[in-house]
Design an enzyme around this catalytic site. Structure first.
Site, PDB file in Angstrom:
ATOM      1  N   ILE A  91       0.814  -1.226   0.000  1.00  0.00           N
ATOM      2  CA  ILE A  91       0.000   0.000   0.000  1.00  0.00           C
ATOM      3  C   ILE A  91       0.841   1.266   0.000  1.00  0.00           C
ATOM      4  CG2 ILE A  91      -1.997  -1.056   1.084  1.00  0.00           C
ATOM      5  CD1 ILE A  91      -1.060  -0.031   3.762  1.00  0.00           C
ATOM      6  N   GLY A  92       2.180   1.138   0.037  1.00  0.00           N
ATOM      7  CA  GLY A  92       2.996   2.344   0.020  1.00  0.00           C
ATOM      8  C   GLY A  92       4.471   2.031   0.021  1.00  0.00           C
ATOM      9  N   GLY A 130       8.369   4.285   0.834  1.00  0.00           N
ATOM     10  CA  GLY A 130       9.044   5.525   1.152  1.00  0.00           C
ATOM     11  C   GLY A 130      10.535   5.394   0.977  1.00  0.00           C
ATOM     12  N   GLY A 131      11.275   6.377   1.472  1.00  0.00           N
ATOM     13  CA  GLY A 131      12.712   6.359   1.323  1.00  0.00           C
ATOM     14  C   GLY A 131      13.382   5.270   2.128  1.00  0.00           C
ATOM     15  N   MET A 132      12.761   4.859   3.249  1.00  0.00           N
ATOM     16  CA  MET A 132      13.381   3.881   4.133  1.00  0.00           C
ATOM     17  C   MET A 132      12.692   2.529   4.130  1.00  0.00           C
ATOM     18  SD  MET A 132      14.042   6.125   7.514  1.00  0.00           S
ATOM     19  CE  MET A 132      14.235   4.574   8.371  1.00  0.00           C
ATOM     20  N   VAL A 189       5.533  -0.469   2.752  1.00  0.00           N
ATOM     21  CA  VAL A 189       4.410  -0.680   3.659  1.00  0.00           C
ATOM     22  C   VAL A 189       3.416  -1.634   3.008  1.00  0.00           C
ATOM     23  CG1 VAL A 189       2.630   0.423   5.059  1.00  0.00           C
ATOM     24  CG2 VAL A 189       4.727   1.667   4.515  1.00  0.00           C
ATOM     25  N   LYS A 201       5.447  -2.331   8.164  1.00  0.00           N
ATOM     26  CA  LYS A 201       6.452  -1.465   7.552  1.00  0.00           C
ATOM     27  C   LYS A 201       7.780  -2.218   7.562  1.00  0.00           C
ATOM     28  CE  LYS A 201       5.898   2.785   7.578  1.00  0.00           C
ATOM     29  NZ  LYS A 201       5.727   4.239   7.773  1.00  0.00           N
ATOM     30  N   ASP A 208      10.487  14.103  12.350  1.00  0.00           N
ATOM     31  CA  ASP A 208      10.124  14.075  10.924  1.00  0.00           C
ATOM     32  C   ASP A 208       8.628  14.355  10.753  1.00  0.00           C
ATOM     33  OD1 ASP A 208      10.571  13.887   8.217  1.00  0.00           O
ATOM     34  OD2 ASP A 208      10.336  11.718   8.137  1.00  0.00           O
TER      35      ASP A 208
END
Length: 719
Positions: free
Chosen positions: A19-20, A22-24, A27, A42, A136
């Site tokens: 579902i997603g 990111g940079g790290m 998900v 995650k 963040d």
């Protein structure tokens, strides 16, 4: 490594979908088979998983964040190492990120933005109380759930990542980092306050304050560039909320709010009094460089003339950037001495002692000259009273006034009643006067933005290029609202409450039985008219009065067999049953129900519900088997079996995902030892994808398996 749907982690979490990313981390949406609930997982990306130091810090911070429990924080359930996989199991929030919401709407309504900011600040404040700093905060890490709840995500991950070098992976974050983070310095709760300020800025301005071609350019802007007030991009932002944003985004931490609770307090004030001047600025130390005063400037100082740049013509009723920021530098009535340094103090600090002595001497000379001029003028006026004609007196008075109004003086014009921008231009045209807002007040006779009063008043002789302090109207304090125009009678209670609160009213909801108005809809309201801030009582129908009320159980997630028992226990009956595919609810369990759980209904009411047919793939096929056997109980009892009784049941056992699942095929029955037990079932439906199983005869009293039969399941298309 990308995890495919159907993959199991720890023999517990089934990956359903990605579902997603990111940079790290990546998900995934997953199903926890142990607790039968959806979760988000995650998973740390490979480039970070190979760094043992980072993984260790990641685990430590995530475990610390897992102890946080707050309605505005995404809950962390577990932190797991599984081979080369390092992942966090957390609450799954169905909704949209604040970033996507801003992109969708352009910019948020001010009240909506304040509401979101309060929710976010409450979550961050709870973390700060536990000694956890997010580091963040950005719209991408804030989720708005479908029910309207606002939650902050990625606690722990952000802190672990703070040791990483600013790089391309931080593009999404660099627009929100504090100056101290940008320079690699120490960050504390005030760093989160800065990032929240940038987030609030983007909510109402529709953009971040600093933009650039690369991360370094943006980071330098946080360190060096002044922030453009958000009202430059959105004129509808009230002064109070803008001042909160500007205080949150001060370059130096000591000038910002000290705690997130202080931010929440001012945000609540902004909801009640959007244009109020309630933001208290911290005392600032003047660290500017010494300025060498040239001869022209020295002459202006000696003559008493102030050096001023032309004030920019205001936007939005005169609330331009200079006005809003200078309010922070001017001492307000009622402030404690020394709370805010004035410009005069700053100027005094910069004057060279020798120049100061020269100016003092010059001041004495000027004072003596003024006294001489006054004596001469007084003598002339006195002589006119003694011997002059009325016409001569009038003429002499005009000459005297002209002598008083030198090229450094001007007579104050009247600006009361004018709109702020018109008043500002009029002052500028009369000797370069400029306007400063000292207060905002409610006024029932003047429109919002008009001048209520001025200081100095009309006709006063004052220096050119000097300031005129004004009080600006906020318009009538309370506007009368005709509630009939809202159409409340046609709304359900929740919609009516939202409409009233959107008009600035408070709402009290009362429930009342009604035979004519459907349950949940508005019966009546009072008063018929109300002013902003007043309370309105909504009377909402709870349906007809119940003769024999029962409480509706929550059968969602239960098997159909258990659900029917729960309905029978409270006196409800089975209604219409439908099937639907579900990626989250296991086959045979209840997805939803027609009656609201924990509500009151009449006994005997029918409950409709939807049963899961499994995933879309599972809905296409079912696995069936059959058996036709009989078993003589004499095999286990022996002689005299006719007088011996046994209580038996028949069950199906199948291996599913590495574990045995047992399902009852025939309930307990009591038989004598001389009887034959029929083991005959035509269509036994097994677990999806499982082709083997065992039918077992079980002694209920001892739990022993008396006999068993192996059966094979085959896939059959659903009709």
């Amino acid at each position: 490594m990308i995890l495919r749907p159907g993959t199991f982690l720890q023999d517990r979490y089934e990956i359903l979908d990605q579902i997603g990313s990111g940079g790290m981390s990546d998900v995934y949406k997953a199903l926890c088979h142990k607790l039968n609930r959806p979760v988000a997982i995650k998973v740390l990306k490979e480039e970070f998983s190979s760094d043992s130091g980072f993984v260790s810090k990641f685990k430590m911070e995530a475990q610390a964040a897992a102890r946080l429990s707050h309605p505005n924080i995404v809950n962390i359930y577990d932190v797991v190492d599984e081979g080369n996989l390092h992942y966090i199991v957390m609450e799954l929030i169905e909704g949209i990120t604040l970033k996507n919401y801003i992109i969708k709407k352009g910019c948020l309504d001010v009240k909506e933005a304040i509401g979101v900011a309060i929710s976010v600040a409450q979550g961050i404040a709870a973390a700060h109380e536990q000694g956890i700093i997010h580091r963040d905060i950005k719209p991408q890490n804030i989720i708005i759930a479908r029910d309207g709840k606002v939650k902050v995500a990625d606690f722990g991950i952000a802190r672990a990542a703070s040791s990483q070098t600013l790089s391309a992976t931080a593009v999404g974050s660099v627009h929100y980092i504090s100056p101290e983070q940008a320079r690699g310095g120490y960050s504390d709760v005030r760093s989160d306050i800065y990032s929240l300020g940038i987030t609030m800025y983007e909510m109402v301005a529709g953009r971040v304050p600093f933009q650039g071609d690369n991360t370094v350019t943006v980071a330098l802007a946080h360190l060096e560039d002044p922030i453009t007030p958000p009202s430059y991009y959105n004129e509808g932002i009230p002064v109070g909320f803008e001042n909160i944003i500007l205080k949150c985004t001060e370059k130096k931490p000591e000038y910002r709010y000290g705690t997130m609770h202080e931010v929440i307090s001012d945000l609540r004030k902004a909801l009640v009094n959007p244009d109020g001047d309630f933001v208290q600025y911290n005392s600032q130390v003047d660290d500017s460089q010494t300025v060498i005063i040239g001869k022209p400037e020295l002459e202006q100082i000696r003559s008493g003339r102030k050096i001023q740049a032309d004030p920019a013509v205001s936007r939005n009723g005169g609330r331009n950037q200079e006005q809003r920021q200078e309010r922070r530098m001017e001492k307000k009535p009622g402030q404690q001495p020394g709370s805010i340094r004035t410009r005069k103090q700053d100027t005094d600090d910069d004057i060279n002692p020798k120049i100061e002595r020269l100016l003092t001497a010059a001041g004495v000379v000027v004072a003596i000259l003024i006294v001489v001029v006054l004596i001469i003028v007084f003598s002339k006026v006195s002589g006119l009273f003694r011997s002059g004609s009325p016409k001569e007196t009038e003429s002499t008075a005009e000459i005297s006034t002209e002598e008083t109004l030198s090229d450094k003086k001007v007579k104050m014009p009247s600006i009361v009643g004018l709109a702020t921008d018109i008043a500002e231009q009029k002052l500028k045209d009369n000797g370069g006067l400029y306007m400063k807002v000292s207060d905002y007040v409610f006024d029932d006779t003047l429109d919002k933005g008009d001048i209520v009063s001025q200081d100095p008043v009309e006709g006063t002789v004052t220096d050119k290029y000097s300031a005129v302090y004004v009080v600006v109207s906020k318009g009538p304090e309370h506007v009368t609202i005709d509630l009939a125009k809202l159409g409340l009678e046609k709304m359900d209670g929740a919609s009516a409450k939202t409409a009233l609160e959107g008009s600035g009213l408070t709402v009290t909801v009362e429930q009342k039985n009604s035979d004519t108005v459907a349950a949940g809809y508005v019966i009546s309201y009072s008063p018929a008219e109300a002013k902003e801030g007043e309370n309105v009582t909504l009377v909402v129908s709870s349906g007809p009065a119940l003769v024999n009320p029962v409480t509706v159980p929550n059968i969602a997630g239960q098997t159909e067999e258990i659900a029917l028992e729960m309905l029978a226990d409270v006196g409800l009956v089975q209604g219409t049953v439908t099937e639907a595919a579900s990626e989250t609810v296991v086959r045979g369990s209840i997805i939803s129900q027609s009656l609201t759980a924990n509500s009151q209904v009449e006994a005997g009411t029918a409950m409709n519900y939807v049963v899961s047919s499994g995933t879309v793939q599972q809905a296409k096929y079912k696995y069936l088997a059959s058996i036709d056997k009989s078993y003589s109980l004499q095999n286990i009892i022996g002689p005299g079996s006719g007088s011996t009784q046994l209580t038996l049941k028949i069950q199906l056992r199948q291996p599913v995902n590495g574990k045995d699942e047992v399902r009852e095929l025939m309930g307990p029955v009591t038989m004598t030892g001389d009887q034959m037990l029929p083991v005959s079932f035509k269509n036994i439906e097994g677990a999806y994808g499982v082709t083997s199983g065992t039918v077992e005869i079980v002694n209920v009293e001892t739990g022993d398996v008396i006999n068993s039969y192996s059966i094979t399941f085959i896939p059959v298309p659903q009709s």
